[in-house]
Design a protein around this motif. Structure first.
Motif, PDB file in Angstrom:
ATOM      1  N   GLY A 120      -6.203   1.857  -5.640  1.00 24.74           N
ATOM      2  CA  GLY A 120      -6.196   0.661  -6.485  1.00 24.74           C
ATOM      3  C   GLY A 120      -6.169  -0.626  -5.682  1.00 24.74           C
ATOM      4  O   GLY A 120      -6.697  -1.655  -6.126  1.00 24.74           O
ATOM      5  N   GLN A 121      -5.571  -0.587  -4.500  1.00 26.30           N
ATOM      6  CA  GLN A 121      -5.529  -1.770  -3.641  1.00 26.30           C
ATOM      7  C   GLN A 121      -6.931  -2.123  -3.153  1.00 26.30           C
ATOM      8  O   GLN A 121      -7.319  -3.278  -3.123  1.00 26.30           O
ATOM      9  CB  GLN A 121      -4.600  -1.520  -2.448  1.00 26.30           C
ATOM     10  N   ALA A 124      -8.867  -3.519  -6.157  1.00 27.55           N
ATOM     11  CA  ALA A 124      -8.477  -4.886  -6.505  1.00 27.55           C
ATOM     12  C   ALA A 124      -9.135  -5.873  -5.541  1.00 27.55           C
ATOM     13  O   ALA A 124      -9.644  -6.913  -5.952  1.00 27.55           O
ATOM     14  CB  ALA A 124      -6.962  -5.032  -6.464  1.00 27.55           C
ATOM     15  N   GLY A 125      -9.142  -5.545  -4.245  1.00 27.37           N
ATOM     16  CA  GLY A 125      -9.759  -6.428  -3.254  1.00 27.37           C
ATOM     17  C   GLY A 125     -11.264  -6.514  -3.437  1.00 27.37           C
ATOM     18  O   GLY A 125     -11.843  -7.606  -3.414  1.00 27.37           O
ATOM     19  N   MET A 130     -13.945  -9.282  -1.940  1.00 26.34           N
ATOM     20  CA  MET A 130     -13.554  -9.236  -0.526  1.00 26.34           C
ATOM     21  C   MET A 130     -14.429  -8.239   0.232  1.00 26.34           C
ATOM     22  O   MET A 130     -14.804  -7.206  -0.303  1.00 26.34           O
ATOM     23  CB  MET A 130     -12.081  -8.829  -0.393  1.00 26.34           C
ATOM     24  N   ARG A 137      -7.841  -6.495   6.821  1.00 27.48           N
ATOM     25  CA  ARG A 137      -6.987  -7.468   7.494  1.00 27.48           C
ATOM     26  C   ARG A 137      -5.916  -8.030   6.558  1.00 27.48           C
ATOM     27  O   ARG A 137      -4.770  -8.214   6.945  1.00 27.48           O
ATOM     28  CB  ARG A 137      -7.891  -8.598   8.007  1.00 27.48           C
ATOM     29  N   ARG A 138      -6.280  -8.294   5.318  1.00 22.81           N
ATOM     30  CA  ARG A 138      -5.383  -9.003   4.423  1.00 22.81           C
ATOM     31  C   ARG A 138      -4.562  -8.075   3.512  1.00 22.81           C
ATOM     32  O   ARG A 138      -3.463  -8.427   3.106  1.00 22.81           O
ATOM     33  CB  ARG A 138      -6.190  -9.973   3.530  1.00 22.81           C
ATOM     34  N   VAL A 139      -5.147  -6.932   3.164  1.00 22.33           N
ATOM     35  CA  VAL A 139      -4.509  -6.092   2.143  1.00 22.33           C
ATOM     36  C   VAL A 139      -4.022  -4.753   2.711  1.00 22.33           C
ATOM     37  O   VAL A 139      -2.859  -4.402   2.567  1.00 22.33           O
ATOM     38  CB  VAL A 139      -5.478  -5.843   0.958  1.00 22.33           C
ATOM     39  N   PRO A 142      -1.721  -4.899   6.530  1.00 22.39           N
ATOM     40  CA  PRO A 142      -0.347  -5.413   6.415  1.00 22.39           C
ATOM     41  C   PRO A 142       0.589  -4.432   5.726  1.00 22.39           C
ATOM     42  O   PRO A 142       1.763  -4.339   6.077  1.00 22.39           O
ATOM     43  CB  PRO A 142      -0.518  -6.691   5.587  1.00 22.39           C
ATOM     44  N   GLN A 143       0.081  -3.697   4.745  1.00 20.78           N
ATOM     45  CA  GLN A 143       0.926  -2.714   4.067  1.00 20.78           C
ATOM     46  C   GLN A 143       1.071  -1.444   4.894  1.00 20.78           C
ATOM     47  O   GLN A 143       2.141  -0.850   4.961  1.00 20.78           O
ATOM     48  CB  GLN A 143       0.322  -2.349   2.711  1.00 20.78           C
ATOM     49  N   ARG A 146       3.424  -1.590   8.123  1.00 15.42           N
ATOM     50  CA  ARG A 146       4.827  -1.477   7.753  1.00 15.42           C
ATOM     51  C   ARG A 146       5.286  -0.018   7.710  1.00 15.42           C
ATOM     52  O   ARG A 146       6.349   0.327   8.164  1.00 15.42           O
ATOM     53  CB  ARG A 146       4.983  -2.058   6.363  1.00 15.42           C
ATOM     54  N   ARG A 220      10.699  -8.151   3.358  1.00 20.94           N
ATOM     55  CA  ARG A 220       9.687  -8.818   2.524  1.00 20.94           C
ATOM     56  C   ARG A 220       9.070  -7.823   1.538  1.00 20.94           C
ATOM     57  O   ARG A 220       8.805  -6.694   1.868  1.00 20.94           O
ATOM     58  CB  ARG A 220       8.594  -9.413   3.412  1.00 20.94           C
ATOM     59  N   GLY A 221       8.853  -8.278   0.358  1.00 20.11           N
ATOM     60  CA  GLY A 221       8.090  -7.499  -0.647  1.00 20.11           C
ATOM     61  C   GLY A 221       8.771  -6.294  -1.184  1.00 20.11           C
ATOM     62  O   GLY A 221       9.090  -5.355  -0.609  1.00 20.11           O
TER      63      GLY A 221
END
Lengths: 221, 261
Positions: A120-121, A124-125, A130, A137-139, A142-143, A146, A220-221
């Motif tokens: 789904g990520q 969505a992008g 995108m 790089r953005r979605v 970063p997740q 982590r 964060r998040g």
């Protein structure tokens, strides 16, 4: 008779050990930095869904994960020159072997991390228009990063200890200096105890650093 | 028919392996239309919506955006196939917004950052400009005071409203809603439908896959009933939902009124 430890020879040769520790640290830093960067590229190639590129990347990963790193170092130092006529220094051969080995493991960490991100990520992008690169790089990364921090910490610790193997091809890192010193002074107990402590002192701060990074990302998040 | 066609499909088919989900869909979406797509599960309604912004690539048939076909026809070895370049699809998706059943917010970004993301990375707007626009969109869905919250701290209804704001921030020409309230608790459905209704009243072009028949009835300008990958019946909501011609549609509607009170 109780064994009387004597550290005078070690103190006298502390410069050798310091130089060895420096080489250990260098090997570690080079192989870790390269391993992370190359692992990222390989991991992305393997998840991008292009079989023509994914297949060689998979082969590379499997070769380096399924052969002993000791064999890899020795191969680059003794066999590679026979094949190509190019003799590299022991340090270069060791660094190369550790770099390639680490990149193979990191590639698997990246691949697993990237694949753990929900479809789904991606949707969505893509629905926003995108590109693949922007999404990564953005979605996704970063997740994913982590989730990957503990695995990278593990790999970093393993690599720090793995550098000792370079002593086999006479790289004058910590283990090599220790064996030399122990042979010359007949003080294996003192020498190898001190060496173990030095390894711990070199490697443990990295572990602490990664715990802090984990905690910071977790907030964060 | 009113207005110019924004989206149009011709003979659209979609297969997933042996499963033939869409079996020839001809659809024209004119500016300002609000189209509700009804059908039982497996009828292909979500797949149809997802083919319009190429979340799924059609197996056959074409999609036209402002009367221009999307993708390029290529003939190789006698066989003609349509090739979809990622770049062309990204350009189309910039102008067609989508809202998903499962929200799909970016969990590592605040509500504001979620709404800013499209304008920032796709439209390459400046940070200040994107943030100001994102705040306006959040205000529009009634969430300006939750701008700095991460999605995990928002209710389902709030998350879906942020997702709507995120799509709106791209200033799309059409909005696609894919069962936007199906994963919400019943008491949260209303707030999301309220936002969609307000968009409809602004005259926004939209397609909506939904099981909220009452909402479809009051908001849609046209209703499609899909059955086994084909449009079985279509028409204005009053006609289609009060006087259905097809037996399948009658049974479908009856199932919903079975437990009404």
């Amino acid at each position: 008779m109780i064994y009387q430890p004597d550290f005078t020879d070690i103190v006298a040769n502390v410069d050798l050990l310091a130089r060895g520790a420096w080489l250990t640290l260098s090997l570690w830093a080079i192989a870790y930095a390269f391993g992370l960067a190359a692992g990222l590229v390989l991991g992305m190639v393997r998840t991008a869904g292009q079989p023509l590129m994914a297949w060689p990347a998979a082969a590379y990963v499997e070769v380096f994960r399924n052969t002993p790193v000791l064999v890899q170092l020795v191969w680059f130092y003794y066999a590679f020159p026979v094949l190509t006529g190019l003799q590299m220094s022991a340090f270069t051969a060791a660094a190369l072997g550790l770099c390639l080995n680490t990149s193979a493991y990191c590639a698997e960490i990246f691949r697993g991390g990237i694949r753990s991100i929900d479809a789904g990520q991606w949707e969505a992008g893509r629905a926003l228009g995108m590109t693949y690169g922007a999404l990564m790089r953005r979605v996704v990364l970063p997740q994913a990063v982590r989730r990957m921090v503990p695995a990278f910490t593990n790999r970093g610790i393993e690599l720090g200890k793995m550098t000792a193997i370079a002593s086999v091809i006479a790289v004058h890192e910590l283990m090599y200096e220790a064996r030399l010193l122990s042979a010359n002074t007949y003080r294996p107990l003192e020498v190898f105890t001190v060496i173990a402590v030095i390894y711990f002192v070199v490697i443990y701060p990295g572990t602490l650093l990664s715990y802090r990074l984990e905690a910071r990302l977790g907030r964060r998040g | 028919m009113t207005g110019a066609a924004i989206l149009r499909t011709e003979g659209l088919h979609k297969r997933f392996g042996d499963l033939h989900v869409l079996r020839g869909i001809d659809l024209r979406v004119a500016e300002g239309e609000r189209i509700a797509i009804l059908g039982s599960s497996g009828s292909g309604k979500s797949t149809l919506l997802r083919c319009l912004n190429f979340m799924e690539l059609p197996s056959a048939g074409r999609v036209f955006f402002h009367d221009r076909p999307v993708g390029t026809e290529e003939t190789r070895g006698g066989a003609t196939a349509v090739r979809y370049r990622e770049r062309d699809l990204a350009a189309l998706r910039r102008r067609v917004g989508m809202v998903f059943q499962s929200f799909n917010l970016f969990p590592h970004m605040t509500a504001l950052e979620n709404v800013m993301e499209g304008p920032l990375t796709v439209l390459r707007r400046g940070r200040g400009e994107a943030a100001a626009a994102a705040r306006r969109q959040l205000a529009r869905v009634g969430l300006e005071d939750r701008a700095d919250e991460y999605p995990a701290r928002l209710s389902g209804g709030q998350q879906q409203r942020v997702a709507i704001a995120r799509a709106l921030a791209m200033e799309p020409e059409v909005m696609l809603f894919d069962e936007p309230t199906s994963s919400l608790d019943p008491e949260l459905v209303g707030e999301v439908l309220g936002v969609i209704k307000a968009l409809a009243e602004e005259g926004r072009t939209m397609l909506l896959v939904t099981h909220e028949l009452g909402f479809a009835y009051h908001v849609a300008s046209r209703v499609l009933f899909l059955h086994e990958g084909r449009i079985l019946e279509e028409g204005p909501p009053e006609r289609l939902m009060k006087a259905p011609r097809e037996e399948r549609l009658r049974t479908f509607l009856a199932r919903f009124s079975e437990f009404s009170f």
